[in-house]
Design an enzyme around this catalytic site. Structure first.
Site, PDB file in Angstrom:
ATOM      1  N   ALA A 107     131.661 -42.302  61.832  1.00  0.00           N
ATOM      2  CA  ALA A 107     130.937 -41.568  62.869  1.00  0.00           C
ATOM      3  C   ALA A 107     131.799 -40.891  63.930  1.00  0.00           C
ATOM      4  CB  ALA A 107     129.953 -42.512  63.561  1.00  0.00           C
ATOM      5  N   ALA A 108     132.880 -41.507  64.350  1.00  0.00           N
ATOM      6  CA  ALA A 108     133.649 -40.975  65.477  1.00  0.00           C
ATOM      7  C   ALA A 108     134.334 -39.654  65.100  1.00  0.00           C
ATOM      8  CB  ALA A 108     134.681 -42.006  65.920  1.00  0.00           C
ATOM      9  N   PRO A 109     134.427 -38.732  66.070  1.00  0.00           N
ATOM     10  CA  PRO A 109     134.053 -38.831  67.486  1.00  0.00           C
ATOM     11  C   PRO A 109     132.585 -38.530  67.801  1.00  0.00           C
ATOM     12  CG  PRO A 109     135.151 -36.764  67.098  1.00  0.00           C
ATOM     13  CD  PRO A 109     135.200 -37.501  65.793  1.00  0.00           C
ATOM     14  N   GLY A 110     131.775 -38.156  66.797  1.00  0.00           N
ATOM     15  CA  GLY A 110     130.343 -38.187  67.041  1.00  0.00           C
ATOM     16  C   GLY A 110     129.552 -36.900  66.973  1.00  0.00           C
ATOM     17  N   SER A 111     130.126 -35.790  66.562  1.00  0.00           N
ATOM     18  CA  SER A 111     129.349 -34.556  66.511  1.00  0.00           C
ATOM     19  C   SER A 111     128.151 -34.689  65.578  1.00  0.00           C
ATOM     20  CB  SER A 111     130.232 -33.383  66.058  1.00  0.00           C
ATOM     21  OG  SER A 111     131.159 -33.035  67.057  1.00  0.00           O
ATOM     22  N   LYS A 112     128.398 -35.184  64.381  1.00  0.00           N
ATOM     23  CA  LYS A 112     127.304 -35.326  63.412  1.00  0.00           C
ATOM     24  C   LYS A 112     126.377 -36.473  63.811  1.00  0.00           C
ATOM     25  CE  LYS A 112     130.484 -33.661  59.897  1.00  0.00           C
ATOM     26  NZ  LYS A 112     131.656 -33.718  60.794  1.00  0.00           N
ATOM     27  N   ASP A 157     135.305 -51.553  58.523  1.00  0.00           N
ATOM     28  CA  ASP A 157     135.726 -50.754  57.383  1.00  0.00           C
ATOM     29  C   ASP A 157     134.465 -50.467  56.580  1.00  0.00           C
ATOM     30  OD1 ASP A 157     136.555 -49.860  54.840  1.00  0.00           O
ATOM     31  OD2 ASP A 157     138.406 -51.028  54.916  1.00  0.00           O
ATOM     32  N   ASP A 185     130.553 -38.862  55.981  1.00  0.00           N
ATOM     33  CA  ASP A 185     131.433 -37.727  56.248  1.00  0.00           C
ATOM     34  C   ASP A 185     132.844 -38.297  56.176  1.00  0.00           C
ATOM     35  OD1 ASP A 185     131.923 -34.948  57.057  1.00  0.00           O
ATOM     36  OD2 ASP A 185     132.681 -35.851  58.899  1.00  0.00           O
ATOM     37  N   CYS A 238     135.798 -32.155  54.592  1.00  0.00           N
ATOM     38  CA  CYS A 238     136.304 -30.854  55.027  1.00  0.00           C
ATOM     39  C   CYS A 238     137.540 -30.502  54.205  1.00  0.00           C
ATOM     40  CB  CYS A 238     136.596 -30.836  56.527  1.00  0.00           C
ATOM     41  SG  CYS A 238     137.676 -32.156  57.104  1.00  0.00           S
TER      42      CYS A 238
END
Length: 312
Positions: A107-112, A157, A185, A238
């Site tokens: 998740a980090a840093p959290g945009s999605k 993890d 992601d 990406c």
């Protein structure tokens, strides 16, 4: 060989692809509708004299003409969040609903993560996990600025994610034993980020691609295992590397009870289908349902996104 040259057989206009990779990435913000409507956020930018252009595929995704995303008061107050344009796709594919239990495995840093919370209308439970404790501070900061309250943060993890932290609850509280939806992601070789990180390929090696693919397979398998029958799992990276994209999907659909399903990219956003063979390897035909995003198609970064459904 320059790493991107290996993808010449996959791209229809390789010269345009390379030229796009060499251009700086546009500055983009996403409107956070938990705090402001799209119209209100646009009005605020107009009042501040911040020039922008709405993308033709999403009214809440705005390209700024000059200023950085964090330099206006609407951003400071959580009406806007800086987010790479193409990275909006995974949450749209996930299609989370208010009241559901959703997992963002990396998740980090959290945009999605914050976009998922927005789509959930801040209702239900959103578990944002990351194995990097330092990066989780950025996730918490972003969630607080954007007014998100349904987020639970974990530091595990993802390949061995445990529900134990959510199991010791009273009878009056809902235990979390499976997710309705999960986003992976995944950490990757980041080839698609070259427009914002020009040095991204300086340390590129095929050994690294192959090693990170093993991590990706483990995380995606755990996401399928942790999601209820009939639930949705979205996988994204990406990178352009088939070893990290189609090969990972091929492995997981062969090992876990799930299948790739079709999903439509937003109208006006161009993607290419997944590939079924690469470097003498053949993949399950269903990987064609994945979406490849090349920088020259929409003037974005590079990306890959696929949607899976867990078997009933």
């Amino acid at each position: 060989m320059q790493p991107l040259e290996r993808y010449a057989p996959l791209v229809d206009d390789f010269d345009a692809f390379r030229e796009a990779c060499d251009r700086p990435l546009p500055s983009v913000v996403r409107v956070n509708t938990l705090k402001a409507s799209v119209d209100r956020a646009r009005d605020a930018l107009d009042a501040e004299g911040v020039a922008y252009e709405a993308t033709d595929w999403h009214p809440g995704v705005l390209r700024l003409e000059e200023r950085g995303p964090g330099t206006s008061w609407p951003y400071f107050h959580g009406w806007l969040h800086g987010q790479e344009e193409v990275s909006v796709l995974p949450a749209l594919a996930l299609d989370p609903r208010p009241g559901e239990v959703v997992w963002d495995a990396c998740a980090a840093p959290g945009s999605k993560t914050t976009q998922i919370a927005d789509l959930m209308d801040d209702q239900g439970v959103l578990v944002g996990n990351d194995n990097n404790l330092g990066r989780l501070s950025a996730l918490r900061h972003n969630a607080e600025r954007l007014g998100i309250t349904n987020l639970a943060v974990t530091n595990q993890d993802a390949r061995n994610f445990s529900f134990k932290p959510f199991g010791d609850r009273t009878d009056d509280e809902k235990r979390i034993e499976a997710f309705d939806r999960a986003l992976v992601d995944a950490p990757c070789s980041c080839e698609g980020t070259i427009r914002k990180n020009p040095d991204a390929l300086d340390r590129w090696t095929l050994d690294h691609v192959e090693s990170v693919a093993g991590i990706q397979k483990g995380i995606l398998r755990r996401a399928v295992q942790a999601t209820r029958p009939g639930g949705t799992v979205v996988y994204s990276t990406c990178t352009f590397a088939p070893e990290e994209n189609e090969a990972v999907l091929d492995h997981v659909v062969g090992e876990e009870p799930c299948e790739l399903v079709a999903w439509d990219a937003p109208a006006g956003f161009e993607t290419d289908p997944g590939i079924t063979e690469w470097d003498s390897e053949e993949y399950d035909p269903s990987v064609e349902l994945a979406h490849r995003v090349y920088p020259h198609r929409n003037d974005t970064g590079g990306f890959f996104c696929a949607k899976l459904e867990v078997a009933e």
